[in-house]
Design a protein around this motif. Structure first.
Motif, mmCIF file in Angstrom:
data_model
loop_
_atom_site.group_PDB
_atom_site.id
_atom_site.type_symbol
_atom_site.label_atom_id
_atom_site.label_comp_id
_atom_site.label_asym_id
_atom_site.label_seq_id
_atom_site.Cartn_x
_atom_site.Cartn_y
_atom_site.Cartn_z
ATOM 1 N N ALA A 197 0.845 -1.221 -0.021
ATOM 2 C CA ALA A 197 -0.077 0.136 -0.071
ATOM 3 C C ALA A 197 0.702 1.314 -0.086
ATOM 4 O O ALA A 197 0.286 2.602 -0.363
ATOM 5 N N GLU A 198 2.244 1.247 0.162
ATOM 6 C CA GLU A 198 3.007 2.528 0.315
ATOM 7 C C GLU A 198 3.240 2.621 -1.308
ATOM 8 O O GLU A 198 3.419 2.029 -1.998
ATOM 9 N N PRO A 199 3.211 4.218 -1.413
ATOM 10 C CA PRO A 199 3.130 4.615 -2.828
ATOM 11 C C PRO A 199 4.520 4.103 -3.503
ATOM 12 O O PRO A 199 4.831 4.079 -4.749
ATOM 13 N N THR A 200 5.757 4.071 -2.613
ATOM 14 C CA THR A 200 6.955 3.633 -3.413
ATOM 15 C C THR A 200 7.262 2.261 -3.466
ATOM 16 O O THR A 200 8.053 1.976 -4.011
ATOM 17 N N ALA A 201 5.998 1.366 -3.259
ATOM 18 C CA ALA A 201 6.278 -0.204 -3.345
ATOM 19 C C ALA A 201 6.495 -0.782 -4.602
ATOM 20 O O ALA A 201 7.203 -1.488 -4.676
ATOM 21 N N PRO A 202 6.424 0.070 -5.707
ATOM 22 C CA PRO A 202 6.547 -0.450 -7.207
ATOM 23 C C PRO A 202 8.070 -0.266 -7.473
ATOM 24 O O PRO A 202 8.752 -0.774 -8.493
ATOM 25 N N GLN A 273 9.152 6.358 2.709
ATOM 26 C CA GLN A 273 8.338 7.094 2.221
ATOM 27 C C GLN A 273 8.523 8.442 1.374
ATOM 28 O O GLN A 273 9.409 9.078 1.824
ATOM 29 N N PHE A 274 8.039 8.708 0.429
ATOM 30 C CA PHE A 274 8.089 9.886 -0.398
ATOM 31 C C PHE A 274 6.759 10.553 -0.602
ATOM 32 O O PHE A 274 6.135 10.319 -1.193
ATOM 33 N N GLY A 306 11.745 -0.456 -2.571
ATOM 34 C CA GLY A 306 10.811 0.403 -2.297
ATOM 35 C C GLY A 306 9.794 0.143 -1.260
ATOM 36 O O GLY A 306 9.753 -1.366 -0.913
ATOM 37 N N GLY A 307 8.964 0.804 -0.860
ATOM 38 C CA GLY A 307 7.686 0.365 -0.204
ATOM 39 C C GLY A 307 7.834 0.285 1.407
ATOM 40 O O GLY A 307 6.875 -0.541 1.950
#
Length: 342
Positions: A197-202, A273-274, A306-307
């Motif tokens: 669910a974290e935006p930087t996961a990809p 997190q960004f 990431g993530g």
């Protein structure tokens, strides 16, 4: 909770072979040996609280004090911890005196900053960071406190904690508090899992890396002078996170640090997190933040994960800096040795 009673208490502060010899003569204390872990905190231990950066409020600090006191820890606020001086917590001389008092405090087992904001870079060159070698204690904070993390990593062998601070944010959750408690009161490794669910996961470059975890807030890393407190990143895993910076600014900061050679020899990169800038609205055809990060880091030839819930976003976690870590993109994990010992 105590308040630091007077400045007078600051009196407490009181070929290859030849190449190896030369390197040893110029190496930082942190590079000379392994980490010097402080003992884990136990009920009754003292945490001293300076404010080297921006100001906060008594109410926010009281929330953090209540968390620590709930674990049986004692808390002492330094003299200017609750002051306000423009966008700083206090004038430079007062913030520096409070920070040095806390660094050299012979009884305190941890130094937890009030908050980040701005101001640590204005005083860091005169901070008595090496006092930690005489009185080892955990340094706890993040964001603007990255400048202090870098100085401690470069000048000592004492690990630190990238963590929420005494001004307890509404982003913090019970899981955040438990993450902090385990990091300061147990010697268990810290295991962080990629959160889908974290935006930087990809953001990912596949692979596995092992090395000392170093880093923090990208803005503070980019602002650090090249010949100042940049620790040796050779073989290290870099942690980066950021808050409310435009995508082109993130590109610019990563590019500056790469051009300066500070990422040379990295073993891997952990991306936290960004948090986006509210005015940096994505338009069709533009790069997303993840595409910016991947473009800049993807050519370095090292694994990138990431993530991770580390930084200014909701429900953050605590992670040691200055200890050995393993980054595994297939498992989606960052496993870090504890900053404290039994």
């Amino acid at each position: 909770m105590q308040r630091h009673p007077s400045l007078s208490r600051r009196a407490l502060i009181g070929g290859l072979a030849a190449g190896a010899v030369a390197a040893a003569a110029t190496a930082s204390p942190a590079a000379a040996k392994g980490p010097r872990r402080p003992k884990k905190l136990v009920p009754g231990d003292l945490v001293v609280v300076p404010a080297p950066g921006g100001p906060s409020t008594a109410a926010a600090v009281a929330r953090g004090v209540a968390v620590l006191e709930g674990w049986g820890l004692r808390v002492e606020l330094t003299e200017h911890a609750l002051d306000t001086f423009g966008y700083l917590s206090a004038p430079d001389a007062d913030r520096l005196a409070d920070l040095n008092y806390a660094l050299a405090h012979p009884e305190a087992k941890a130094l937890m900053t009030v908050r980040g904001g701005y101001g640590t870079t204005r005083i860091i060159d005169d901070a008595d960071v090496e006092a930690l070698e005489d009185h080892p204690k955990l340094v706890i904070g993040y964001s603007d406190i990255t400048a202090l993390h870098l100085a401690v990593a470069e000048q000592t062998r004492v690990p630190t904690l990238h963590s929420p601070m005494m001004a307890w944010s509404s982003n913090n959750t019970p899981a955040t508090a438990e993450s902090l408690r385990r990091a300061v009161m147990t010697a268990d490794p810290v295991v962080l899992e990629r959160d889908p669910a974290e935006p930087t996961a990809p953001v990912e470059v596949p692979g596995t890396a092992t090395g000392k975890l170093l880093g923090g807030n990208l803005s503070l890393l980019a602002a650090e002078p090249d010949r100042s407190n940049w620790p040796d990143m050779d073989g290290a895993i870099l942690l980066i996170e950021e808050v409310e910076e435009a995508r082109y600014r993130v590109d610019n900061m990563l590019t500056r640090v790469i051009r300066a050679g500070h990422f040379d020899g990295l073993a891997g990169i952990a991306v936290g997190q960004f948090v986006p800038h509210p005015l940096d609205q994505h338009k069709p055809g533009e790069w997303t933040m993840n595409e910016v990060i991947t473009d800049r880091l993807g050519t370095l030839g090292v694994p990138v994960l990431g993530g991770l819930k580390i930084g200014h976003g909701p429900d953050p976690r605590v992670v040691p800096l200055g200890t050995e870590a393993v980054l595994d993109t297939a498992a989606g994990t960052l496993t870090v040795e504890a900053a404290v010992k039994d």
